[in-house]
Scaffold this motif. Sequence first.
Motif, PDB file in Angstrom:
ATOM      1  N   SER A  26      50.102  59.386  20.070  1.00  0.00           N
ATOM      2  CA  SER A  26      50.852  60.640  19.920  1.00  0.00           C
ATOM      3  C   SER A  26      49.927  61.827  19.682  1.00  0.00           C
ATOM      4  N   SER A 171      49.393  62.525  12.918  1.00  0.00           N
ATOM      5  CA  SER A 171      50.666  62.716  12.220  1.00  0.00           C
ATOM      6  C   SER A 171      51.283  61.360  11.916  1.00  0.00           C
ATOM      7  N   ASP A 173      54.426  60.962  11.970  1.00  0.00           N
ATOM      8  CA  ASP A 173      55.510  60.885  12.942  1.00  0.00           C
ATOM      9  C   ASP A 173      54.893  60.649  14.318  1.00  0.00           C
ATOM     10  N   TYR A 174      55.508  59.802  15.116  1.00  0.00           N
ATOM     11  CA  TYR A 174      54.928  59.502  16.419  1.00  0.00           C
ATOM     12  C   TYR A 174      55.999  59.508  17.498  1.00  0.00           C
ATOM     13  N   LYS A 175      55.520  59.669  18.723  1.00  0.00           N
ATOM     14  CA  LYS A 175      56.415  59.684  19.878  1.00  0.00           C
ATOM     15  C   LYS A 175      56.658  58.249  20.349  1.00  0.00           C
ATOM     16  N   SER A 194      61.613  53.883  15.446  1.00  0.00           N
ATOM     17  CA  SER A 194      62.007  54.882  14.444  1.00  0.00           C
ATOM     18  C   SER A 194      61.198  56.165  14.551  1.00  0.00           C
ATOM     19  N   GLY A 195      59.969  56.077  15.080  1.00  0.00           N
ATOM     20  CA  GLY A 195      59.143  57.268  15.216  1.00  0.00           C
ATOM     21  C   GLY A 195      58.395  57.665  13.966  1.00  0.00           C
ATOM     22  N   ARG A 196      58.391  56.798  12.949  1.00  0.00           N
ATOM     23  CA  ARG A 196      57.680  57.104  11.708  1.00  0.00           C
ATOM     24  C   ARG A 196      57.341  55.809  10.984  1.00  0.00           C
TER      25      ARG A 196
END
Length: 239
Positions: A26, A171, A173-175, A194-196
Motif C-alpha cells: 500500500s 500506514s 491502514d492498507y489497501k 479489513s484493511g487494518r
Amino acid sequence: MEDSQYVLIIGHMRSYSSLLAHILGSHPMVSGYVELQLDYAKTSDLIRLKRRAMALAGKAPYYLDKLVSGWHSASREVVANRRVKTIFLVRRPRSTLASIQKLASYEDVPWYSDPAEVASHYLRRLEVIRKLAGWAAPNGFCFIRAEEFVERPDPCLRTVQAFLGLKEPFSLDYKTGELTGKPGHGDPSVLIRSGRIQKPSALAEPHIELDPDLLRQCEEAYRMTCLHVESLLTSQTLD
C-alpha cells in the motif's frame, strides 16, 4: 538497463506474511501485495515478478512477492542480488500449527488436518529461512518476529522503512485488491479484508491439541532459527 528493486518476504504459512505484504504494497513506492506463485532460480526471473506485480498494482520502484508455502523457492543467485531486499518473517510454533490446521475449513487440502504434516512444513520452512538468511547476509536483510509485528507494528514498520530507504512511513491502514483473500495467494480469512491490522485478541486461534514431542521439536527449531538469523544481523552491524 534494469534498475528496478525487489522485495521478497520469506517465511512460512500463517506467519502474517499476507498482512505484511498488504501494508508494504500500500506504500506508493511498492507494487505487489500477494503471493505470486513464482520461482526465482535466476536473476532474470525477477522480470516476471515485475510484470506480474505491475499488472496487479501498477509501476513502482520496488516490486514485491512473498514465498511462504514451500512450493516456490529462491536461489542464492537471487537472494544475494544487490537489487533484492529480503525480509524474513517467523511466528512461534504453537499458534502457527493451530492456524495452519484451521485452514482446512477454508481450503480442501488434506495435509492441513494432519498435525505431523503441518509440523513438517513448519520445520522445513525454518530450515529454508536459516539457509537463505546466510545467502542474503552479505547484502543485508530484515528480520521480523510475527508476534512483535502484530502487537507493536510501528517499530517493526520503521525498521522496514529504514531497510528499504523510504522517506514516507508505512500506514497501519492498507489497501485490498482483487486477489486479497483468494486461496493460493495468501490469507483466505475475512480478517485480511479489513484493511487494518487487527488486535492480537481478534487474531487468536482456537485451541488445538498438539503432540508434545512435535511441539518441542518445532519450538527448538524456532529458537535455533531466531538465534541464527539474529547472529547474522549482529555480524552485519559489527561489520
